[in-house]
Design a protein around this motif. Structure first.
Motif, PDB file in Angstrom:
ATOM      1  N   SER A 211      -0.945 -30.153 -14.749  1.00  0.00           N
ATOM      2  CA  SER A 211      -0.784 -29.134 -14.182  1.00  0.00           C
ATOM      3  C   SER A 211      -0.525 -27.963 -15.013  1.00  0.00           C
ATOM      4  O   SER A 211      -0.866 -26.798 -14.881  1.00  0.00           O
ATOM      5  N   THR A 212       0.196 -28.396 -16.128  1.00  0.00           N
ATOM      6  CA  THR A 212       0.482 -27.414 -17.382  1.00  0.00           C
ATOM      7  C   THR A 212      -0.701 -26.655 -17.986  1.00  0.00           C
ATOM      8  O   THR A 212      -0.874 -25.526 -18.270  1.00  0.00           O
TER       9      THR A 212
ATOM     10  N   PHE B 242      -3.578 -26.346 -16.593  1.00  0.00           N
ATOM     11  CA  PHE B 242      -4.288 -25.388 -15.728  1.00  0.00           C
ATOM     12  C   PHE B 242      -3.214 -24.127 -15.496  1.00  0.00           C
ATOM     13  O   PHE B 242      -3.896 -22.856 -15.187  1.00  0.00           O
ATOM     14  N   TYR B 243      -2.057 -24.070 -15.190  1.00  0.00           N
ATOM     15  CA  TYR B 243      -1.276 -22.814 -15.065  1.00  0.00           C
ATOM     16  C   TYR B 243      -1.120 -22.017 -16.195  1.00  0.00           C
ATOM     17  O   TYR B 243      -0.773 -20.999 -16.117  1.00  0.00           O
TER      18      TYR B 243
ATOM     19  N   THR C  74      -2.412 -18.490 -16.704  1.00  0.00           N
ATOM     20  CA  THR C  74      -2.237 -17.627 -15.751  1.00  0.00           C
ATOM     21  C   THR C  74      -0.914 -16.652 -16.097  1.00  0.00           C
ATOM     22  O   THR C  74      -0.937 -15.553 -15.507  1.00  0.00           O
TER      23      THR C  74
ATOM     24  N   SER D 113       2.078 -28.585  -7.634  1.00  0.00           N
ATOM     25  CA  SER D 113       2.666 -28.009  -8.882  1.00  0.00           C
ATOM     26  C   SER D 113       1.968 -26.829  -9.561  1.00  0.00           C
ATOM     27  O   SER D 113       2.766 -26.176 -10.132  1.00  0.00           O
ATOM     28  N   ILE D 114       0.803 -26.899  -9.471  1.00  0.00           N
ATOM     29  CA  ILE D 114       0.074 -25.789 -10.030  1.00  0.00           C
ATOM     30  C   ILE D 114       0.494 -24.519  -9.313  1.00  0.00           C
ATOM     31  O   ILE D 114       0.723 -23.429  -9.715  1.00  0.00           O
TER      32      ILE D 114
ATOM     33  N   SER E  53       4.089 -23.345 -10.217  1.00  0.00           N
ATOM     34  CA  SER E  53       3.951 -22.854 -11.404  1.00  0.00           C
ATOM     35  C   SER E  53       3.362 -21.250 -11.445  1.00  0.00           C
ATOM     36  O   SER E  53       3.791 -20.559 -12.406  1.00  0.00           O
ATOM     37  N   MET E  54       2.338 -21.247 -10.887  1.00  0.00           N
ATOM     38  CA  MET E  54       1.530 -19.786 -10.779  1.00  0.00           C
ATOM     39  C   MET E  54       2.571 -18.899 -10.270  1.00  0.00           C
ATOM     40  O   MET E  54       2.620 -17.712 -10.564  1.00  0.00           O
TER      41      MET E  54
END
Length: 394
Positions: free
Chosen positions: A235-236, A238-239, A242, A300-301, A304-305
């Motif tokens: 997830s880190t 992917f986010y 952002t 999770s994403i 974090s976004m």
């Protein structure tokens, strides 16, 4: 730190004390080192910060154990230095970037935080695979701090690069003296109060979305550590971009609007999203890349976004408020009060409420209440002093 704490034959409060003390001293580091960068030279403040971080981190390898007084001294030095290093670099990026793309450039820089987390996670996993988890917890954790020596060649190359950078707001102050409030205009003092209020609100949500998320999955939901690390790591990836996404949006619509939207989204959505974690995790053992795993991954994403929307454009918001003589000090103090004091105490509050009331959501509720209260206070303060903000806050 989390892995190191597992090896300690002591209470949770004791094992967390070395972690918290590093957070608590960060605001003091931002005051001193930020003042060096503001009143003398940006690179001078950054050089001092990097040296303190590099030396203290490398020396951790030599401490007898975590209960020895030298370990706490080194943690204090680390926190003090980090309180200046990251904010000074953020301000340097802000001042070196084109005026129309400062949100994008500072957002790109902030991806270094999740990148550093991924590197630390990779070092931990590889070390465990090579020497075994039990050996890692006993003595192998020291090897992770050896990598701190990499900061010196990186700094050498960075220093060469920054010497050739043309700053759009190059400080003209050559004297050195400590921060003096009498040098601040009335507008800057009002803006500083607003920045501190907003930083506490935004930083609360940011800490929840980046740091406490992993703590909640592992310690509260008792998710398998390997599965939780997989979720957090993927997830880190992917986010992380952002930060730049929200920064670019801030260049178009203004940083305050993006930060405010992230804050509202955090106050409203964070608790339901954490509740989804529990709903999915209640199904029992979760295999990597199974359907429940993907549910947790997506949630999770999302969390974090929201966090990156809060803090991604914040450096632009603060730096727009004050003259370049005060930027490193104000941004450093704002950033570290939020991530240090509120973020550090959130872990203790979470565990204390869980122990006393058996509620997994006490710490989350605490952070949301802090964010909402300070967000409302910042809005009221701004509305009562509109003449000081209309020209600088968008």
């Amino acid at each position: 730190m989390t892995e190191f704490a597992k090896a300690l034959p002591s209470s949770f409060l004791f094992s967390m004390s070395s972690f918290l003390i590093g957070f608590i001293v960060r605001p003091f580091g931002s005051l001193f080192l930020g003042a060096v960068a503001d009143r003398k030279n940006r690179l001078e403040g950054l050089r001092l910060s990097v040296c303190l971080i590099g030396v203290s981190s490398c020396l951790v390898c030599l401490v007898p154990d975590s209960s020895h007084w030298t370990y706490y001294i080194l943690r204090i030095i680390q926190g003090f230095a980090l309180g200046g290093c990251y904010p000074i670099l953020s301000v340097i990026i802000y001042e070196a970037a084109p005026s129309t793309h400062r949100g994008l450039y500072t957002g790109l820089f902030q991806t270094s935080v999740p990148a550093g987390y991924l590197f630390a996670l990779a070092v931990t996993i590889i070390s465990k695979l090579l020497i075994g988890e039990s050996q890692f917890l006993q003595q192998g954790w020291r090897t992770a701090f050896v990598y701190s020596a990499l900061i010196f060649p990186i700094w050498w190359q960075l220093h060469r690069l920054l010497r050739n950078v043309e700053f759009h707001d190059q400080p003209e102050i050559s004297r050195w003296d400590f921060i003096k409030l009498k040098d601040w205009t009335i507008q800057e003092k009002k803006c500083a109060v607003y920045a501190l209020l907003m930083a506490t609100a935004l930083g609360s949500i940011a800490i929840m979305g980046v740091n406490i998320k992993g703590f909640f999955l592992k310690s509260m939901l008792q998710l398998d550590p390997l599965t939780a690390n997989h979720v957090i790591a993927y997830s880190t990836i992917f986010y992380a971009p952002t930060y730049a996404l929200w920064g670019s949006l801030a260049d178009r619509v203004g940083p305050r609007k993006v930060c405010k939207a992230g804050l509202i989204a955090g106050v409203v959505l964070i608790l339901p999203l954490f509740k989804l974690f529990e709903v999915v995790a209640s199904e029992g053992h979760i295999l990597a890349f199974s359907l429940p795993w993907f549910y947790i991954f997506i949630v999770s994403i999302g969390i974090s976004m929201i966090a990156t929307a809060c803090f991604g454009p914040f450096v632009v918001l603060v730096c727009n408020l004050v003259h370049h003589e005060h930027r490193c000090t104000l941004y450093g103090l704002s950033y570290n009060l939020a991530t240090g004091i509120v973020g550090g105490t959130a872990y203790l509050v979470s565990f204390w409420i869980y122990e006393k009331y058996q509620s997994m959501y006490g710490g989350i509720a605490y952070v949301i209440l802090v964010a909402a209260a300070f967000g409302v206070a910042a809005t009221i303060y701004r509305n009562k002093n509109p003449q000081h903000f209309e020209a600088v806050i968008k």
